[in-house]
Scaffold this motif. Structure first.
Motif, short mmCIF file in Angstrom:
data_model
loop_
_atom_site.label_atom_id
_atom_site.label_comp_id
_atom_site.label_asym_id
_atom_site.label_seq_id
_atom_site.Cartn_x
_atom_site.Cartn_y
_atom_site.Cartn_z
N ARG A 46 5.32 1.97 11.82
CA ARG A 46 5.29 2.89 12.90
C ARG A 46 4.33 4.00 12.52
NH1 ARG A 46 10.84 1.55 13.49
NH2 ARG A 46 11.60 3.57 12.27
N ALA A 47 4.63 4.55 11.30
CA ALA A 47 3.71 5.73 10.91
C ALA A 47 2.29 5.62 10.96
CB ALA A 47 4.03 6.13 9.63
N ILE A 48 1.83 4.17 10.35
CA ILE A 48 0.37 4.07 10.05
C ILE A 48 -0.02 3.46 11.49
CG2 ILE A 48 0.55 3.67 7.72
CD1 ILE A 48 0.30 0.48 8.35
N SER A 49 0.78 2.79 12.28
CA SER A 49 0.16 2.39 13.76
C SER A 49 0.08 3.62 14.47
CB SER A 49 1.34 1.63 14.23
OG SER A 49 0.91 1.03 15.68
N THR A 50 0.98 4.74 14.34
CA THR A 50 0.68 5.85 15.24
C THR A 50 -0.62 6.71 14.71
OG1 THR A 50 3.18 6.13 15.40
CG2 THR A 50 1.66 8.23 15.69
N ALA A 51 -0.95 6.66 13.56
CA ALA A 51 -2.11 7.17 13.15
C ALA A 51 -3.40 6.48 13.48
CB ALA A 51 -1.93 7.33 11.50
N PHE A 56 3.28 -5.96 15.52
CA PHE A 56 4.38 -5.70 14.60
C PHE A 56 5.68 -5.36 15.54
CE2 PHE A 56 6.46 -5.31 10.40
CZ PHE A 56 7.49 -4.17 10.72
N GLY A 57 6.55 -5.81 15.40
CA GLY A 57 7.90 -5.22 16.21
C GLY A 57 7.99 -6.30 17.62
N ALA A 58 7.01 -7.04 17.74
CA ALA A 58 7.19 -7.69 18.96
C ALA A 58 8.32 -8.81 18.91
CB ALA A 58 5.85 -8.29 19.30
N VAL A 59 9.04 -8.95 20.00
CA VAL A 59 10.04 -10.00 19.97
C VAL A 59 9.37 -11.53 20.30
CG1 VAL A 59 12.16 -10.83 21.03
CG2 VAL A 59 11.60 -8.42 20.67
N GLU A 60 9.70 -12.37 19.31
CA GLU A 60 9.28 -13.66 19.60
C GLU A 60 9.77 -14.33 20.88
OE1 GLU A 60 10.03 -16.28 16.44
OE2 GLU A 60 8.76 -17.95 17.05
N GLN A 61 8.72 -14.72 21.56
CA GLN A 61 9.18 -15.55 22.85
C GLN A 61 9.14 -17.11 22.66
OE1 GLN A 61 9.96 -13.83 25.61
NE2 GLN A 61 9.53 -11.74 24.57
N HIS A 62 10.28 -17.44 22.63
CA HIS A 62 10.41 -19.03 22.36
C HIS A 62 11.16 -19.68 23.49
CE1 HIS A 62 12.69 -22.40 20.04
NE2 HIS A 62 11.50 -22.71 20.35
N GLY A 63 10.38 -20.59 24.08
CA GLY A 63 10.90 -21.52 25.08
C GLY A 63 10.69 -22.83 24.99
N THR A 73 10.02 -0.58 5.81
CA THR A 73 8.79 -1.06 6.20
C THR A 73 8.29 -0.99 7.58
OG1 THR A 73 9.19 -3.39 4.65
CG2 THR A 73 7.67 -3.41 6.44
N ALA A 74 9.51 -0.98 8.47
CA ALA A 74 9.52 -0.78 10.04
C ALA A 74 8.90 0.74 10.16
CB ALA A 74 10.43 -0.94 10.63
N PRO A 95 0.90 -1.29 0.01
CA PRO A 95 0.10 -0.01 0.06
C PRO A 95 1.00 1.40 0.11
CG PRO A 95 0.18 -1.01 2.24
CD PRO A 95 0.93 -1.81 1.28
N GLU A 96 0.17 2.37 0.10
CA GLU A 96 1.14 3.47 0.15
C GLU A 96 0.60 4.56 1.37
OE1 GLU A 96 1.54 4.62 -4.74
OE2 GLU A 96 -0.02 5.75 -3.73
N MET A 97 1.52 5.13 1.90
CA MET A 97 1.43 5.71 3.11
C MET A 97 0.35 7.08 3.14
SD MET A 97 3.93 7.35 5.91
CE MET A 97 5.37 6.05 5.83
N PRO A 98 0.56 7.76 2.32
CA PRO A 98 -0.36 8.97 1.87
C PRO A 98 -1.83 8.53 1.83
CG PRO A 98 1.63 9.44 0.70
CD PRO A 98 1.55 7.87 0.94
N LEU A 99 -1.95 7.36 1.39
CA LEU A 99 -3.42 6.89 1.16
C LEU A 99 -4.00 6.61 2.26
CD1 LEU A 99 -3.25 5.24 -2.68
CD2 LEU A 99 -4.24 7.58 -1.94
N ASP A 100 -3.09 5.70 3.12
CA ASP A 100 -3.50 4.82 4.16
C ASP A 100 -3.75 6.05 5.32
OD1 ASP A 100 -3.32 2.60 3.53
OD2 ASP A 100 -1.33 2.26 4.13
N LEU A 101 -2.94 7.26 5.33
CA LEU A 101 -3.08 8.18 6.48
C LEU A 101 -4.38 9.03 6.25
CD1 LEU A 101 0.47 9.57 6.81
CD2 LEU A 101 -0.89 8.04 8.26
N ALA A 102 -4.90 9.17 4.78
CA ALA A 102 -5.95 9.96 4.34
C ALA A 102 -7.23 8.99 4.77
CB ALA A 102 -6.34 10.15 2.96
N VAL A 103 -7.07 7.64 4.54
CA VAL A 103 -8.03 6.60 4.79
C VAL A 103 -8.38 6.59 6.35
CG1 VAL A 103 -8.74 4.22 4.78
CG2 VAL A 103 -8.12 5.36 3.01
N LEU A 104 -7.31 6.66 7.16
CA LEU A 104 -7.41 6.27 8.71
C LEU A 104 -8.11 7.85 9.21
CD1 LEU A 104 -3.95 4.88 9.32
CD2 LEU A 104 -6.13 3.74 10.05
#
Length: 326
Positions: free
Chosen positions: A188-193, A254-261, A183-184, A154-163
């Motif tokens: 972060r940008a669309i998550s903040t929005a 997104f960004g969460a560290v996988e917990q593996h035990g 990607t990261a 997708p494209e960020m400007p379009l996502d921000l306008a949709v949000l």
């Protein structure tokens, strides 16, 4: 099929006596247990069927431990079961790997108002812009690789306008995208929005779905640009939304560290094992998961070492036996 009901109280009594008195004859066992001789012979036959007795050199019987009898009796059945479980896991992984091909082929089926083919990057941008402006409720995006690695979706400007209009946006990335700088930053940008952003180890297709009624599926760069199809067929859209929801439910933030035990594989390792079981080479696995072939080679080597496997097939058998492919 084994008939363990043959192991009745009389057979158990005879077995115990033969363990305690290895050299006893049938007559001596009969006298010891106060049993008629035919019953002793019948019990001996039942125990021999279960490998709990084996012929002795002096035409008698020698008792065998239950562990040894189990190995003798069940080894072939267990081996067949392992092979069957491996075959089932490989078949499941192979069929799952065809999801992208199915969606591609299904979306190409033409019909009045059902499927529209889009050729060229500019035409694709125009379609996405129009759909982003017209959507009212939801946008669901599945991005198998890092932003910018494929068609510009997708494209960020379009996502921000949709949000900003209050539309619910859900975006799924592959976990490999967390190490992709663009990607990261985009996530972060669309998550903040206000967008909901998750990641999962492996995604089967690249797509955008608007309001659950129209989908854009990039097909990868073609001879004349970034080709895609726009799908409005309700049956295909139902499949796409089910596919998205299934992956969304098992994804992590997104960004969460996988917990593996414990001793089991991580999600990434499990995905690699499934593709290995489907017969995929390291280069294909790397491309589907979105990491380098060298990283996949290291993961495969580590898995084979953990499973103490001398070959990829043996690793698949042992992974299936451990329940790692479920």
């Amino acid at each position: 099929m084994l008939n363990l009901t043959n192991l009745d109280a009389t057979s158990i009594a005879v077995y115990r006596t033969r363990v305690a008195h290895p050299a006893a004859t049938a007559e001596q066992v009969s006298a010891e247990l106060d049993l008629p001789l035919p019953q002793v012979h019948l019990a001996d036959g039942r125990l021999a069927e279960l490998r709990l007795l084996r012929p002795a050199p002096a035409d008698g019987w020698a008792a065998v431990s239950p562990e040894t009898a189990s190995d003798l009796l069940l080894a072939e059945a267990e081996r067949a079961l392992l092979e069957q479980r491996t075959a089932v896991a490989a078949a499941r992984a192979g069929l799952s790997a065809l999801t992208g091909e199915y969606l591609d082929a299904r979306s190409r089926r033409s019909g009045p108002g059902g499927v529209e083919t889009v050729t060229g990057e500019e035409a694709l941008r125009a379609v996405v812009h129009e759909l982003s402006q017209s959507c009212r409720a939801t946008v669901d995006a599945m991005v198998p690789v890092g932003a910018g690695d494929r068609a510009p979706l997708p494209e960020m400007p379009l996502d921000l306008a949709v949000l900003a209009r209050g539309v619910t946006v859900r975006t799924l990335f592959q976990q490999a995208g967390q190490g992709h700088r663009a990607t990261a930053s985009y996530a972060r940008a669309i998550s903040t929005a206000g967008a909901l952003v998750k990641s999962v180890t492996l995604l089967p297709a690249h797509m955008l779905v608007y309001d659950g009624t129209v989908a854009v599926l990039p097909l990868g760069p073609g001879p004349s640009g970034a080709d895609a199809v726009v799908v409005r067929d309700p049956a295909v859209l139902q499949v796409l939304m089910q596919l998205f929801d299934q992956h969304w439910e098992r994804a992590s933030d997104f960004g969460a560290v996988e917990q593996h035990g414990g001793e089991g594989p991580s999600d990434l390792e499990r995905a690699v094992l499934r593709l290995m079981a489907a017969g995929k080479k390291d280069e294909v696995i790397a491309r589907q998961i979105g990491v380098s072939p060298r990283s996949i080679s290291r993961i495969v080597a580590a898995l084979m070492e953990r499973l103490q496997a001398a070959s990829r097939f043996q690793a698949g058998v042992r992974a299936a036996a451990n329940g790692w492919l479920a």
